[in-house]
Design a protein around this motif. Structure first.
Motif, PDB file in Angstrom:
ATOM      1  N   LYS A 191      20.887 -84.108 -25.450  1.00 52.84           N
ATOM      2  CA  LYS A 191      21.397 -83.946 -26.728  1.00 52.84           C
ATOM      3  C   LYS A 191      21.740 -82.387 -27.110  1.00 52.84           C
ATOM      4  O   LYS A 191      22.508 -82.231 -27.889  1.00 52.84           O
ATOM      5  N   SER A 192      21.201 -81.615 -26.299  1.00 51.41           N
ATOM      6  CA  SER A 192      21.425 -80.058 -26.594  1.00 51.41           C
ATOM      7  C   SER A 192      22.585 -79.553 -25.959  1.00 51.41           C
ATOM      8  O   SER A 192      22.869 -78.171 -25.848  1.00 51.41           O
ATOM      9  N   MET A 210      16.699 -85.752 -20.184  1.00 53.69           N
ATOM     10  CA  MET A 210      16.301 -86.440 -21.229  1.00 53.69           C
ATOM     11  C   MET A 210      17.328 -86.770 -21.996  1.00 53.69           C
ATOM     12  O   MET A 210      18.137 -85.918 -22.830  1.00 53.69           O
ATOM     13  N   TYR A 256      13.510 -91.404 -27.369  1.00 53.37           N
ATOM     14  CA  TYR A 256      13.567 -91.775 -28.600  1.00 53.37           C
ATOM     15  C   TYR A 256      13.611 -93.285 -28.341  1.00 53.37           C
ATOM     16  O   TYR A 256      14.453 -94.007 -27.815  1.00 53.37           O
ATOM     17  N   ARG A 316       6.528 -88.635 -35.305  1.00 49.24           N
ATOM     18  CA  ARG A 316       7.146 -89.386 -34.466  1.00 49.24           C
ATOM     19  C   ARG A 316       6.192 -90.676 -34.247  1.00 49.24           C
ATOM     20  O   ARG A 316       6.163 -91.372 -35.067  1.00 49.24           O
ATOM     21  N   MET A 328       4.653 -89.023 -22.798  1.00 49.50           N
ATOM     22  CA  MET A 328       5.484 -88.007 -23.434  1.00 49.50           C
ATOM     23  C   MET A 328       4.923 -87.419 -24.691  1.00 49.50           C
ATOM     24  O   MET A 328       4.417 -88.553 -25.487  1.00 49.50           O
ATOM     25  N   TYR A 331       5.581 -84.472 -27.228  1.00 48.84           N
ATOM     26  CA  TYR A 331       6.453 -83.237 -27.487  1.00 48.84           C
ATOM     27  C   TYR A 331       5.909 -82.537 -28.701  1.00 48.84           C
ATOM     28  O   TYR A 331       5.886 -83.278 -29.813  1.00 48.84           O
ATOM     29  N   GLY A 370       6.931 -80.495 -23.990  1.00 49.03           N
ATOM     30  CA  GLY A 370       7.471 -78.926 -24.466  1.00 49.03           C
ATOM     31  C   GLY A 370       8.971 -79.156 -24.845  1.00 49.03           C
ATOM     32  O   GLY A 370       9.645 -80.329 -24.730  1.00 49.03           O
ATOM     33  N   THR A 406      12.564 -75.882 -25.495  1.00 49.77           N
ATOM     34  CA  THR A 406      12.799 -74.569 -25.419  1.00 49.77           C
ATOM     35  C   THR A 406      11.684 -73.659 -25.669  1.00 49.77           C
ATOM     36  O   THR A 406      11.441 -72.682 -24.910  1.00 49.77           O
ATOM     37  N   ALA A 425      13.813 -79.093 -21.917  1.00 50.52           N
ATOM     38  CA  ALA A 425      14.385 -78.088 -22.522  1.00 50.52           C
ATOM     39  C   ALA A 425      16.188 -78.354 -22.462  1.00 50.52           C
ATOM     40  O   ALA A 425      16.457 -79.022 -21.520  1.00 50.52           O
ATOM     41  N   GLY A 426      16.732 -77.932 -23.543  1.00 50.44           N
ATOM     42  CA  GLY A 426      18.095 -77.911 -23.724  1.00 50.44           C
ATOM     43  C   GLY A 426      18.574 -76.755 -24.415  1.00 50.44           C
ATOM     44  O   GLY A 426      19.701 -76.226 -24.028  1.00 50.44           O
ATOM     45  N   SER A 427      18.130 -76.499 -25.485  1.00 48.47           N
ATOM     46  CA  SER A 427      18.770 -75.738 -26.583  1.00 48.47           C
ATOM     47  C   SER A 427      18.920 -74.312 -25.953  1.00 48.47           C
ATOM     48  O   SER A 427      19.843 -73.527 -26.128  1.00 48.47           O
TER      49      SER A 427
END
Ligand code: PLP
Length: 401
Positions: free
Chosen positions: A48-49, A69, A96, A164, A192, A194, A249, A251, A268-270
């Protein structure tokens, strides 16, 4: 003109604005920093990021990244089965829950996708939706248990964290795990947990040192509480069935989540694009990699330069932190009455007087992947050249969210 601005201007002189770029050197530097912070724990890249298959490929080639992810099941099915990405999309966790019964049916009917994709669940309703698609028990659908990570120091009266999953205790996790293993069409693949209140909240808010100190204390308490609870949940569920992974976790928390012994992988992505909302973390590399350029189209008054477009607001709480940031040249700000506009945005400040009609203003988005919903392509800059132009998800005709 700053050397960075000159470099980007040289690289993109042939392009008509608006357009978006990713500075590949900065992206690689950010990826290396994420890997360093993860300290040997594999990083699942949060698509998504990123929202660009060429860049997912780039990141997944980096030692230290493994798996995707995803954010919706249609996205995961596309990544897993389309020839342009099937080779890199071999392990996809949809982070999700999905209620898309058509997509679930397609997953159940596509064994090569079912072998790669794990769905998120946190209630028996989710299990019912998946089993209603009648998956073949010989090729069960893989599911992951989502855990509520919020810190609730005073019981239900105080809740620090995102809404969530409703699954919070080892007992609740065991009950749902049992419900999963009782269904031969499902396979319990992982857990998971987060911790959004740590990974997604900058621990060094600018100009607010006292609030920052309180925030860091709260995050530390929450981290401790979660470490105990996550370990207890993982142990209890592992008594029922073996888990392939425990994910946590983001970013902002790679350096701490990766040290939790119950966690086998982080996400992580952002941090790859390094958008504006991630400027205020003490531990995160601050090298913006994704920018968009808007052309100055008029000069309404001294000290004002108006650019085309610009109103690309980020999701989340509606406050000024969701606005893009006028980045280069430095010293531009939004008008208090107009903000970032739908078709044009006046930018105020002394730097406006250095800009002529046709010049570019470089902006940063507040979040990472949402930028890609406004552009069909990303121009990849290395040194002072565009070395490739690649489509975003949107550019490939995909708008998953
Ligand atoms: C489940 C989950 N994991 C990890 C992340 C972290 O992603 P990022 O590194 O892009 O902030 C998110 C972000 O919202 C998330 O929802």
């Amino acid at each position: 003109m700053s050397s960075l601005r000159r470099r980007y201007a040289t690289a993109t002189a042939h392009l008509q604005a608006p357009f978006a770029i990713v500075d590949l050197t900065a992206l690689r530097d950010n990826a290396a920093d994420l890997v360093r912070r993860a300290g040997g724990t594999p990083i699942r890249v949060a698509s998504k990021s990123v929202r660009c298959r060429a860049l997912l490929r780039e990141v997944l080639a980096f030692p230290g990244f493994s798996g995707i992810m995803a954010y919706t099941l249609p996205e995961a099915l596309w990544l897993a089965t389309d020839p342009e990405s099937a080779d890199i999309a071999t392990d996809i966790l949809v982070a999700y829950p999905t209620v898309d019964t058509d997509a679930i049916a397609r997953l159940a009917a596509t064994p090569e996708a079912a072998a790669k994709i794990t769905l998120m669940v946190d209630s028996v309703h989710h299990l019912d939706l998946i089993t209603a698609a009648a998956p073949d028990p010989a090729a069960p659908i893989r599911v992951c248990l989502d855990i509520d990570t919020s810190w609730q120091p005073l019981g239900r009266a105080v809740r620090i964290g995102a809404y969530r999953s409703p699954i919070r205790t080892p007992q609740q996790a065991v009950a749902l795990a049992r419900a999963i293993v009782r269904r031969p069409q499902l396979h319990l693949d992982g857990i998971m947990a987060y911790e959004a209140q740590i990974a997604g909240v900058g621990d060094a808010p600018p100009g607010r040192p006292l609030y920052g100190a309180v925030l860091r204390w709260v995050q530390q308490q929450s981290r401790r509480e979660l470490a105990h609870r996550r370990a207890a949940i993982v142990n209890a569920v592992q008594d029922i069935t073996e888990l392939r992974f425990v994910n946590g976790g983001g970013t902002g928390s790679l350096h701490t989540t990766s040290r939790d012994p119950a966690v086998t992988e982080v996400a992580a992505g952002s941090g790859l694009y390094q958008p504006r909302l991630f400027d205020h973390y003490r531990s995160v590399n601050r090298r913006p990699a994704a920018l968009f350029a808007l052309p100055v189209v008029r000069r309404p008054a001294p000290g004002v330069a108006t650019v085309l477009g610009g109103g690309y607001l980020a999701s989340g709480t509606p406050d000024p932190s969701r606005l893009p940031q006028p980045y280069l040249p430095a010293g531009l700000r939004f008008s208090a009455t107009e903000g970032a506009g739908e078709v044009q945005t006046p930018l105020l400040g002394a730097a406006a007087d250095t800009l002529a009609v046709g010049d570019l203003v470089w902006m940063r988005h507040a979040k990472a992947g949402e930028l890609c919903e406004h552009f069909t392509h990303l121009h990849l800059v290395e040194g002072n050249r565009v070395t490739a132009t690649v489509p975003t998800y949107r550019g490939e005709g995909k708008a998953f969210l």
